[in-house]
Design an enzyme around this catalytic site. Sequence first.
Site, short mmCIF file in Angstrom:
data_model
loop_
_atom_site.label_atom_id
_atom_site.label_comp_id
_atom_site.label_asym_id
_atom_site.label_seq_id
_atom_site.Cartn_x
_atom_site.Cartn_y
_atom_site.Cartn_z
N LYS A 200 30.47 33.41 40.72
CA LYS A 200 30.17 33.48 39.28
C LYS A 200 28.81 32.84 38.99
O LYS A 200 28.67 31.92 38.17
CB LYS A 200 31.27 32.82 38.45
CG LYS A 200 32.62 33.54 38.62
CD LYS A 200 33.69 33.02 37.71
CE LYS A 200 34.99 33.78 37.87
NZ LYS A 200 35.71 33.55 39.14
N THR B 169 17.29 28.85 41.19
CA THR B 169 18.63 28.46 41.67
C THR B 169 19.47 29.71 41.94
O THR B 169 20.11 29.82 43.00
CB THR B 169 19.32 27.53 40.66
OG1 THR B 169 18.45 26.43 40.41
CG2 THR B 169 20.64 27.01 41.18
N SER C 269 40.13 36.99 32.56
CA SER C 269 41.57 37.21 32.38
C SER C 269 42.32 36.08 31.68
O SER C 269 43.46 36.24 31.30
CB SER C 269 42.21 37.43 33.76
OG SER C 269 41.98 36.29 34.59
N PRO D 173 41.23 41.29 37.89
CA PRO D 173 42.11 40.20 38.34
C PRO D 173 43.12 39.87 37.24
O PRO D 173 43.00 40.39 36.12
CB PRO D 173 41.13 39.04 38.51
CG PRO D 173 40.05 39.30 37.50
CD PRO D 173 40.03 40.79 37.20
N GLY E 238 50.11 39.85 38.20
CA GLY E 238 51.19 39.04 38.77
C GLY E 238 51.17 37.63 38.24
O GLY E 238 51.64 37.37 37.12
N GLN F 73 49.14 35.76 36.74
CA GLN F 73 48.61 35.53 35.38
C GLN F 73 49.25 36.46 34.34
O GLN F 73 48.86 36.46 33.17
CB GLN F 73 47.09 35.72 35.37
CG GLN F 73 46.34 34.70 36.21
CD GLN F 73 44.84 34.91 36.18
OE1 GLN F 73 44.24 35.04 35.13
NE2 GLN F 73 44.23 34.96 37.34
N GLY G 24 45.65 37.77 44.21
CA GLY G 24 45.67 36.59 45.07
C GLY G 24 47.07 36.07 45.30
O GLY G 24 47.78 36.52 46.21
#
Length: 270
Positions: free
Chosen positions: A98, A105, A154, A219, A222, A224, A242
């Site tokens: 992210k 940077t 999410s 994402p 399940g 979440q 995940g």
Amino acid sequence: MVNKPSSFRKMMETSSLNRKTRVVLALDISTRLPKENRGNARGDLLERALFTLEQTNEHIAALKINHQLLLPLGLYDLMQEIISKAKSSSLPVIMDCKANDVEHTNRWIARHYFDAGFDAIIANPFVGWEGGIQPLMSEAREQGKGVILLAYMSHPGATEGYGQQVLPTNSTKPQPQYLLFAQKAVKWGADGVVVGATYPDKIREINDVTEGKVPIYSPGIGAQGGDISEAFRAGCKYAIVGRAIFESEDPGKSARDTKDKINKALKELK
Ligand code: BMP
């Protein structure tokens, strides 16, 4: 300003077609490393991650790594074993960093992840193009790698940022932030957008704006509360899953069931 999509996108499509799956495994296996037993704990963590990858490999289209695994394993250290294992079976590997920083940077973030073997990184479009997303894109394109942008996350608090109404520069009409991000993802040649499966309506709206030009990664399935079939009916292309897989008693079976459920939903859409 407009960029062409990278070979990462093609890599994802090939992997997904060959393996007949739209599942991206979020390998977020996590543990503390007690000071007195750090070496062993890291070894155990690596072993568990490699074992989960082995069990699920044939049912997934790509692997996504996040900080909870990268921080204890180390980018140029034990993480290399996971990247090598994925590469040995032509599995694309995405770093969910992210990226959200200024020019130099962001550039170094991208360089290190790409040099370490990642095929794509996830970035936050809130930083804007110039001195934000642009350096990431230029590093990615130099190395034939991908950049995926967040469009609507999410979690519940996503409404506060991605869901807010904003007044775009040179406009008098407020618009939802996430739709502006969707437009920018097309304009900037992003290789994907992340939209939470917990917000299927947003998937649909974003898909309408991108007109299928930018694949949607969802994402939030399940653990979440997002529904996988609904996400695909709304237009998502890849499901990021995940805990529902790696925390189950049989990760291989969970990955296969997830793959089958998606393929069934896609069949019903035809
Ligand atoms: P899980 O299926 O266990 O909820 O994991 C989802 C993964 O996707 C995690 O790595 C999380 O950090 C990431 N993610 C998310 O859950 N929502 C988002 O909006 C963006 C993410 O990258």
